[in-house]
Design a protein around this motif. Structure first.
Motif, mmCIF file in Angstrom:
data_model
loop_
_atom_site.group_PDB
_atom_site.id
_atom_site.type_symbol
_atom_site.label_atom_id
_atom_site.label_comp_id
_atom_site.label_asym_id
_atom_site.label_seq_id
_atom_site.Cartn_x
_atom_site.Cartn_y
_atom_site.Cartn_z
ATOM 1 N N ALA A 233 0.725 -1.282 0.106
ATOM 2 C CA ALA A 233 -0.066 -0.014 -0.600
ATOM 3 C C ALA A 233 1.160 1.414 -0.591
ATOM 4 C CB ALA A 233 -1.251 -0.200 1.096
ATOM 5 N N ALA A 234 2.050 1.038 -0.562
ATOM 6 C CA ALA A 234 3.094 2.445 -0.284
ATOM 7 C C ALA A 234 2.140 3.232 -1.324
ATOM 8 C CB ALA A 234 4.395 1.802 -1.262
ATOM 9 N N GLU A 235 2.927 4.813 -0.534
ATOM 10 C CA GLU A 235 2.102 5.793 -0.942
ATOM 11 C C GLU A 235 3.118 5.898 -2.128
ATOM 12 O OE1 GLU A 235 2.703 9.407 0.700
ATOM 13 O OE2 GLU A 235 0.793 8.698 1.961
ATOM 14 N N ALA A 236 1.982 6.222 -3.621
ATOM 15 C CA ALA A 236 2.548 6.560 -5.751
ATOM 16 C C ALA A 236 2.774 5.245 -5.927
ATOM 17 C CB ALA A 236 2.854 8.053 -4.894
ATOM 18 N N GLY A 237 2.871 3.978 -5.398
ATOM 19 C CA GLY A 237 3.471 3.053 -5.273
ATOM 20 C C GLY A 237 4.889 3.115 -5.331
ATOM 21 N N LEU A 238 5.773 4.128 -4.943
ATOM 22 C CA LEU A 238 6.937 4.358 -4.142
ATOM 23 C C LEU A 238 7.288 3.535 -3.505
ATOM 24 C CD1 LEU A 238 9.697 5.888 -5.374
ATOM 25 C CD2 LEU A 238 8.703 7.387 -3.590
ATOM 26 N N THR A 519 6.624 5.387 -12.615
ATOM 27 C CA THR A 519 5.274 6.444 -12.762
ATOM 28 C C THR A 519 4.473 6.140 -14.297
ATOM 29 O OG1 THR A 519 6.949 7.984 -14.338
ATOM 30 C CG2 THR A 519 6.677 8.571 -11.724
ATOM 31 N N ALA A 520 4.812 6.026 -14.927
ATOM 32 C CA ALA A 520 4.024 5.487 -15.975
ATOM 33 C C ALA A 520 4.491 3.984 -16.853
ATOM 34 C CB ALA A 520 4.113 6.417 -17.635
ATOM 35 N N ILE A 521 3.328 3.309 -16.594
ATOM 36 C CA ILE A 521 3.064 1.722 -17.002
ATOM 37 C C ILE A 521 2.616 1.710 -18.551
ATOM 38 C CG2 ILE A 521 3.146 1.330 -14.151
ATOM 39 C CD1 ILE A 521 0.381 0.669 -14.178
ATOM 40 N N VAL A 522 3.548 1.390 -19.084
ATOM 41 C CA VAL A 522 3.298 1.647 -20.214
ATOM 42 C C VAL A 522 4.559 1.155 -20.925
ATOM 43 C CG1 VAL A 522 1.981 4.101 -20.392
ATOM 44 C CG2 VAL A 522 4.535 4.111 -20.810
ATOM 45 N N VAL A 523 3.752 0.101 -22.654
ATOM 46 C CA VAL A 523 5.545 -0.037 -23.201
ATOM 47 C C VAL A 523 6.236 1.398 -23.335
ATOM 48 C CG1 VAL A 523 5.745 -1.002 -25.375
ATOM 49 C CG2 VAL A 523 3.999 -1.416 -24.091
ATOM 50 N N PRO A 524 7.449 1.285 -23.064
ATOM 51 C CA PRO A 524 8.868 2.187 -23.446
ATOM 52 C C PRO A 524 8.511 2.564 -24.857
ATOM 53 C CG PRO A 524 9.377 -0.285 -22.042
ATOM 54 C CD PRO A 524 8.024 -0.315 -21.893
#
Length: 763
Positions: A233-238, A519-524
């Motif tokens: 549950a870490a804030e901001a997925g950090l 921060t962005a879970i996208v294909v590079p």
């Protein structure tokens, strides 16, 4: 170290923990309750121990003679050498090491402990065996998609057999954190976003690691449930970040998988790095004593995470190393990993009365009890056998299991026009992308002992599956996070010369795992550009994703007619993917995490609350719980996964009510109208419509894997009991309330399948 004065709050909390421990009724029962079954031999050793030797039993460090990737993952520290660690063993200042270099190393260290140390207490050898040892299995997030606890148990059992053959007694697994923010890199180590599935997988992996013949068996390793608690549950997925959640959320979401692991027999727990509501878990007496010991009656040992006690200083919770030692130890951390704080500071803390001798003895007895349960006092070398180490690893049976687990972890996200399965002859195939060929990024993160060099890549798997391997061409097109000069031109040329394109793209294994938040879970971007260019050729394209988290897919990747989510599959990655691509076996896995429309939706989980202004399906409506750009839903929901069949649900049979002390059975018919056999994962969801605490829009309560031949139907039945309807109530205890419940039997958390409702009658 920082020599600031102890903060007033830390001093108060530390003193309160000490006083609470001293006055606890549990202290009076310490001798009877905390050390069951210690033999006379072990008691005699305990009676002879000095305070420093006791502190040594609570000190665990990374092996200086490290194995595999351990030097990078968990460095021993610049001051540690193998000779210096042997000296610590002789002096009784070390309980064991982790991530060492196999049986040869373990034999040397154990020989010193048993011949040259004063008390001859055996060492314990630990390791991070997360998803396999030398035979590497799919990452846990992928394997959870099998929706098959038996598979998880079998892969953990195989990993334990291999690890134990190399002298390992204890694994720092399973990781049972619920992961609901896909930006967090460590979602790859867990079982996803759902509590029900997470509990099943946690228990299965514990049973697999520890075996059925007792911990003293030479092929058993002790499991460690981690990270306690709410690390996911870490804030901001950090990674390592602050956690601030309600006690209700802890008890409903983050605690249950730990309870499942302990109920299955796990004898150790690892404290998490994060703080919870201002108190670091490593120094949290409510978490480690009130909940874990008093409520759950946990009798095993608690170990810190790597330098977790030292990190109390950076948290701003402890003033210095000595203070951090006192706070962690009095909160309930029995063993310190890597900082050496306990061996350095506990003797003085005990001498000055700041740590009670009884608390020191309690922790030492727990460690000795675990070593006894592992059979180390009877035979310190029971798992240390270089001959076994060579014969038990990477066996044909284990590699076969790795291929099976790989196949059953692959999720078919999309298959427009039935592009898959591909024909095994006469079609020219262009394998394009950074993961098309080569022994890299195959086994995934957090594997210490397996290597990509021993794994099978996609190109090799594909060529072995088709009649004419010469029909396969491979082109990288781009690197993972950078373009290649001329790469796109070469890829387009290969696509134009082929009949079918298989585009292998996604994340490298360095982009997932610990300390790999995104921060962005996208294909590079370089790979996305490659996908756009290849798609523009108009050739039929299958996207094969490699990844350690759910991704927000877009553009040509999302628009591809067929998409496979293949994660990191381990030693047999290439053959497993080829088996699915060519229909040697059909896809049957389901998503253990929801794929969002966009990164900005994270954290996202299917079992969210409704809000007072829920967004209706269809056209966006103003002033509702909806983003401007995307719906408040998943692109591909938890539980989603297609087969090569055509599956339909019909004929719900559901009684209108459940008696308070009764049960209710819901039935439905599943039909495969396709021409290919399939395995459907039918899922049961419910919603408590009105309750004293708002409830999620859906919750998984059961699932069944149903094999269906072409044209076949099967009736499935799920039985609910009153206990399946409980939740954490106003008083933070589990409760059940009468009322109306909605029910779905469906193929995913967002599919309607067949739906109905029933009422739980009052008592």
């Amino acid at each position: 170290m920082d020599d600031r004065q102890i903060s007033r709050r830390a001093a108060m909390l530390g003193a309160a923990a000490t006083m609470a421990w001293l006055s606890s009724p549990a202290r009076a029962l310490l001798a009877a309750a905390a050390t069951p079954g210690l033999s006379a031999k072990v008691e005699a050793l305990f009676a002879q121990m000095t305070v420093e030797e006791k502190a040594g039993q609570l000190t665990l460090n990374a092996a200086a003679w490290a194995g595999g990737a351990a030097v990078t993952l968990n460095p021993a520290g610049s001051a540690a050498t193998f000779d210096s660690q042997l000296a610590e063993v002789r002096a009784g200042r070390l309980t064991g090491v982790f991530n060492g270099n196999g049986a040869a190393m373990a034999r040397q260290m154990q020989t010193v402990a048993m011949r040259e140390a004063r008390l001859k207490i055996p060492l314990i050898f630990a390791a991070d065996v997360i998803h396999g040892f030398r035979t590497v299995f799919p990452m846990p997030i992928a394997e959870a998609g099998s929706f098959d606890a038996d598979l998880a148990m079998r892969t953990a059992r195989a990993a334990a057999v291999e690890a134990a053959a190399a002298g390992i007694d204890w694994t720092f697994a399973p990781m049972v954190d619920i992961g609901r923010d896909q930006r967090w890199g460590r979602v790859v180590e867990g079982s996803g976003e759902d509590v029900f599935l997470g509990c099943l997988m946690a228990a299965a992996r514990v049973r697999g690691f520890q075996g059925s013949r007792g911990l003293a068996a030479d092929d058993a390793v002790m499991a460690c449930a981690k990270h306690f608690a709410a690390y996911g549950a870490a804030e901001a997925g950090l990674d390592y970040n602050t956690v601030d959640v309600s006690e209700r959320t802890l008890r409903e979401v983050y605690f249950p998988p730990f309870e499942a692991a302990f109920d299955a027999g796990a004898l150790s727990a690892m404290a998490s790095f994060n703080e919870i509501s201002g108190v670091p878990a490593t120094a949290n007496p409510w978490l480690l004593d009130t909940v874990l010991r008093k409520e759950w009656k946990f009798g095993g040992l608690v170990v810190s995470d790597y330098t977790g006690d030292e990190e109390l200083i950076a948290h701003g919770f402890a003033a210095d190393a000595r203070d951090a030692t006192r706070l962690a130890f009095m909160a309930g951390v029995d063993m310190s990993m890597q900082s050496s704080f306990y061996i350095k500071h506990l003797p003085d803390l005990v001498a000055k009365g700041e740590v009670p001798m009884a608390r020191l003895d309690q922790a030492v007895r727990r460690v000795l009890a675990v070593k006894q349960a592992l059979g180390l006092f009877d035979d310190p070398f029971r798992r240390i056998d270089p001959r076994r180490e060579k014969t038990r690893v990477r066996t044909p049976a284990n590699l076969k299991l790795a291929r099976e687990a790989g196949r059953r972890s692959i999720v078919l996200l999309k298959n427009d026009g039935d592009l898959l399965p591909l024909p095994r002859s006469s079609k020219r195939i262009a394998l394009i992308g950074p993961f098309a060929s080569g022994q890299q990024d195959l086994i995934g993160p957090w594997n210490v002992y397996g290597t990509d060099a021993e794994a099978v890549d996609l190109a090799t798997g594909v060529r072995a599956a088709i009649a004419d391997p010469s029909l396969v061409t491979t082109v990288a097109g781009s690197a993972v996070e950078a373009p290649i000069a001329g790469g796109i031109d070469a890829a387009v040329a290969a696509a134009n010369a082929a009949d079918i394109v298989v585009l292998a793209i996604g994340e490298s294994q360095r982009m997932s795992g610990e300390a790999q938040s995104r921060t962005a879970i996208v294909v590079p971007a370089p790979q996305q550009a490659l996908a756009e260019a290849v798609a523009a050729t108009g050739k039929p394209m299958v996207v094969v994703l490699r990844h350690g988290r759910a991704l927000a897919l877009e553009g040509a990747v999302l628009d591809a007619p067929a998409i496979l989510a293949t994660w990191f599959l381990g030693s047999q990655a290439g053959p497993a993917i080829a088996d699915i691509l060519f229909g040697i076996e059909g896809p049957s896995a389901r998503l253990s995490v929801s794929f969002p429309y966009a990164s900005g939706q994270e954290p996202y989980h299917y079992d969210h609350k409704s809000t007072g202004r829920p967004s209706p399906a269809g056209k966006p409506v103003e002033y509702k719980a909806r983003y401007r750009e995307v719906p408040n839903a998943a692109r591909f929901a938890f539980g989603h996964g297609l087969t090569y069949g055509k599956i339909g649900y019909s004929g719900l049979s559901l009684a209108p009510s459940m008696a308070w002390d009764g049960a209710l059975t819901a039935k439905a018919t599943i039909t495969n109208t396709g021409r290919t056999a399939a395995v459907e994962v039918a899922q049961l969801y419910i919603r408590d419509v009105t309750a004293s605490i708002t409830r999620p829009v859906r919750q998984l309560k059961g699932f069944k894997r149903v094999p269906l031949a072409p044209g076949a139907s099967a009736e499935i039945a799920f039985t609910l009991k009153r206990s399946d309807l409980e939740f954490v109530g106003l008083d933070l205890s589990r409760t059940i309330e009468p009322g109306r419940f909605e029910l779905w039997i469906a193929s995913s958390a967002q599919d309607d399948g067949v739906t109905g409702s029933f009422t739980l009658a009052a008592a």
